[in-house]
Write a protein that holds these residues in place. Structure first.
Motif, short mmCIF file in Angstrom:
data_model
loop_
_atom_site.label_atom_id
_atom_site.label_comp_id
_atom_site.label_asym_id
_atom_site.label_seq_id
_atom_site.Cartn_x
_atom_site.Cartn_y
_atom_site.Cartn_z
N TRP A 114 -9.07 -5.17 2.08
CA TRP A 114 -8.73 -4.36 3.25
C TRP A 114 -7.39 -3.65 3.06
O TRP A 114 -7.26 -2.47 3.37
N LEU A 115 -6.39 -4.36 2.53
CA LEU A 115 -5.09 -3.72 2.32
C LEU A 115 -5.22 -2.60 1.30
O LEU A 115 -4.62 -1.53 1.46
N SER A 116 -6.01 -2.82 0.25
CA SER A 116 -6.24 -1.78 -0.74
C SER A 116 -6.85 -0.54 -0.08
O SER A 116 -6.44 0.60 -0.36
N TYR A 117 -7.79 -0.77 0.83
CA TYR A 117 -8.43 0.33 1.53
C TYR A 117 -7.43 1.08 2.40
O TYR A 117 -7.36 2.32 2.38
N VAL A 118 -6.63 0.33 3.16
CA VAL A 118 -5.64 0.95 4.06
C VAL A 118 -4.59 1.72 3.26
O VAL A 118 -4.23 2.85 3.62
N LEU A 119 -4.11 1.13 2.18
CA LEU A 119 -3.13 1.82 1.35
C LEU A 119 -3.72 3.10 0.78
O LEU A 119 -3.07 4.15 0.75
N GLY A 120 -4.98 3.01 0.31
CA GLY A 120 -5.64 4.18 -0.26
C GLY A 120 -5.77 5.33 0.72
O GLY A 120 -5.68 6.50 0.34
N GLN A 121 -5.99 4.98 1.99
CA GLN A 121 -6.10 6.00 3.03
C GLN A 121 -4.76 6.70 3.28
O GLN A 121 -4.71 7.75 3.93
N ASN A 122 -3.68 6.11 2.75
CA ASN A 122 -2.35 6.66 2.97
C ASN A 122 -1.65 7.03 1.66
O ASN A 122 -0.42 7.07 1.59
N GLY A 123 -2.46 7.29 0.64
CA GLY A 123 -1.92 7.77 -0.62
C GLY A 123 -1.21 6.73 -1.46
O GLY A 123 -0.42 7.08 -2.35
N LEU A 124 -1.44 5.45 -1.19
CA LEU A 124 -0.82 4.37 -1.94
C LEU A 124 -1.89 3.50 -2.58
O LEU A 124 -3.08 3.69 -2.36
N SER A 125 -1.47 2.52 -3.36
CA SER A 125 -2.40 1.57 -3.96
C SER A 125 -1.72 0.21 -4.08
O SER A 125 -0.51 0.07 -3.80
N LEU A 126 -2.49 -0.77 -4.49
CA LEU A 126 -1.92 -2.12 -4.66
C LEU A 126 -0.83 -2.14 -5.72
O LEU A 126 0.04 -3.02 -5.71
N LYS A 127 -0.85 -1.18 -6.62
CA LYS A 127 0.17 -1.11 -7.66
C LYS A 127 1.55 -0.77 -7.08
O LYS A 127 2.57 -0.98 -7.75
N ASP A 128 1.57 -0.27 -5.86
CA ASP A 128 2.84 0.14 -5.25
C ASP A 128 3.56 -1.02 -4.56
O ASP A 128 4.69 -0.84 -4.08
N ILE A 129 2.91 -2.19 -4.50
CA ILE A 129 3.54 -3.34 -3.84
C ILE A 129 3.55 -4.55 -4.77
O ILE A 129 2.90 -4.55 -5.82
N GLU A 130 4.29 -5.54 -4.38
CA GLU A 130 4.29 -6.83 -5.08
C GLU A 130 3.49 -7.81 -4.23
O GLU A 130 3.78 -7.98 -3.03
N ILE A 131 2.51 -8.47 -4.82
CA ILE A 131 1.68 -9.42 -4.06
C ILE A 131 2.12 -10.84 -4.30
O ILE A 131 2.33 -11.27 -5.44
N SER A 132 2.29 -11.58 -3.20
CA SER A 132 2.56 -13.01 -3.27
C SER A 132 1.28 -13.71 -2.80
O SER A 132 0.89 -13.59 -1.64
N ASN A 133 0.61 -14.38 -3.73
CA ASN A 133 -0.72 -14.94 -3.45
C ASN A 133 -0.66 -16.24 -2.66
O ASN A 133 -0.03 -17.20 -3.08
N MET A 134 -1.31 -16.26 -1.50
CA MET A 134 -1.43 -17.47 -0.68
C MET A 134 -2.51 -17.23 0.36
O MET A 134 -2.99 -16.10 0.52
N SER A 135 -2.93 -18.28 1.04
CA SER A 135 -3.97 -18.13 2.05
C SER A 135 -3.46 -17.27 3.21
O SER A 135 -2.25 -17.08 3.38
N ALA A 136 -4.38 -16.78 4.02
CA ALA A 136 -4.00 -15.92 5.15
C ALA A 136 -3.11 -16.66 6.13
O ALA A 136 -2.17 -16.09 6.70
N ASP A 137 -3.39 -17.93 6.38
CA ASP A 137 -2.56 -18.71 7.29
C ASP A 137 -1.18 -18.97 6.69
O ASP A 137 -0.16 -18.89 7.39
N ASP A 138 -1.14 -19.28 5.40
CA ASP A 138 0.15 -19.49 4.74
C ASP A 138 0.95 -18.19 4.68
O ASP A 138 2.18 -18.21 4.77
N ALA A 139 0.26 -17.08 4.54
CA ALA A 139 0.93 -15.78 4.53
C ALA A 139 1.61 -15.52 5.86
O ALA A 139 2.75 -15.04 5.91
N ALA A 140 0.92 -15.85 6.94
CA ALA A 140 1.51 -15.68 8.28
C ALA A 140 2.72 -16.59 8.44
O ALA A 140 3.75 -16.17 8.99
N ALA A 141 2.60 -17.83 7.96
CA ALA A 141 3.71 -18.77 8.08
C ALA A 141 4.92 -18.30 7.28
O ALA A 141 6.06 -18.40 7.73
N ALA A 142 4.67 -17.78 6.09
CA ALA A 142 5.76 -17.28 5.25
C ALA A 142 6.43 -16.08 5.90
O ALA A 142 7.66 -15.93 5.84
N PHE A 143 5.64 -15.24 6.54
CA PHE A 143 6.20 -14.07 7.22
C PHE A 143 7.04 -14.49 8.41
O PHE A 143 8.17 -14.01 8.59
#
Length: 335
Positions: A148-177
């Motif tokens: 989904w993020l790849s899709y959203v970024l693509g709609q705005n002229g960006l790609s996953l290569k433009d960010i740094e990904i920290s891999n974790m579950s969706a719940d852990d991602a929310a907690a980290a944020f």
């Protein structure tokens, strides 16, 4: 990739003691006429499956639906690959990664789409997607969140290569944020609501802006579709009746679905709140979204997009398209 490699690797690495314990008596159920067994995670969009089951809509057509909660896609897909499950309820983008010449399955009906239930949370100083460039985003790699993020970024002229990904579950991602360890994260409800209410930042984008992109389907093994057509038809017809019931009796429907789905959605109030972030697919919506073999619906473009994303990341086993992933016959056969 050598023929048979995926199935052998997947079963050897994943389908072990833990999976057998989760599945229990479901093992072998997919081979029985009159029975369909599905693996799925805990998600509001799967409520109609429980509603149709508990209202007897499947049983009245001779179908026994066995629903198994398995909170890891690789596990229920391994079970489906080995024949221990008939199939799965999952997002189409998630499961197409597992499609191979040796593991044939197709979507026979769509369940729901995320419409605000998934989203991107960011710190208050980030006001646009362009400002994500070079920043770390916490998300679950290989999951719908990444697609989904790849899709959203693509709609705005960006790609996953433009960010740094920290891999974790969706719940852990929310907690980290929330703990301010990362400036952005892709997560889902109820985490999005918690961010909004807790003044932890903001939701920069959610799936209400990308209708038809995060879509859950019931996908069944090709052998199941071929050998149990009456059962597949009963499944699709039962779901159509369940969706009609939801429209006519929403409060009662949420009560039944909350009890069936359980987990963090066991309270009908919580279920009803989470249901605001999805759109259930009724019979008419299914006919439009799936289309026909001669005139594929919007799901064809979603499959094309997901295949391109995962292929680029090296996470597919074969090139897939509408014909490889969808059997619309049971939906189109409905009155």
């Amino acid at each position: 990739m050598k023929k048979g490699f995926f199935r052998k690797a997947l079963l050897n690495t994943v389908l072990g003691t833990a999976l057998a314990a989760v599945l229990g008596v479901a093992a072998g159920a997919s081979a029985e006429a009159g029975t369909i067994s599905l693996g799925h995670t805990t998600w509001v969009g799967y409520g109609p499956l429980y509603l149709a089951r508990d209202l007897g809509y499947f049983k009245e057509q001779g179908l026994d639906l066995d629903l198994q909660v398995i909170e890891e896609a690789s596990l229920y897909m391994a079970a489906a690959a080995s024949g221990k499950l008939s199939g799965s309820a999952s997002t189409i983008d998630e499961i197409l990664k597992y499609r191979s010449p040796d593991f044939c399955f197709k979507a026979v009906v769509a369940l729901d789409e995320s419409y605000g239930g998934d989203g991107l949370v960011v710190s208050s100083d980030i006001t646009s997607l362009a400002q994500l460039k070079g920043k770390t985003v916490a998300l679950n790699e290989g999951s719908t969140s990444e697609f989904w993020l790849s899709y959203v970024l693509g709609q705005n002229g960006l790609s996953l290569k433009d960010i740094e990904i920290s891999n974790m579950s969706a719940d852990d991602a929310a907690a980290a944020f929330i703990a301010r360890r990362v400036p952005a994260a892709v997560t889902w409800e109820p985490n999005l609501t918690n961010v909004r209410k807790g003044n932890h930042g903001k939701v920069l984008a959610d799936s209400s802006s990308t209708p038809g992109v995060i879509v859950d389907v019931v996908a069944l093994g090709c052998e199941v579709i071929e050998k149990q057509p009456k059962d597949v038809a009963a499944l699709v017809n039962g779901l159509a009746k369940a969706n009609a019931f939801i429209k006519a009796n929403p409060e009662k429907a949420y009560e039944i679905m909350a009890k069936g789905v359980g987990g963090y959605l066991k309270d009908p109030k919580d279920f009803a709140e989470s249901a605001k972030g999805v759109r259930f697919y009724d019979a008419d919506t299914n006919k439009v979204y799936l289309g026909t073999a001669a005139a594929p619906g919007p799901i064809a473009e979603l499959i094309k997009s997901a295949d391109a994303t995962w292929s680029t990341l090296g996470k597919t086993r074969m090139k897939v398209d509408y014909a490889a992933m969808v059997d619309p016959a049971f939906v189109t056969a409905q009155p």
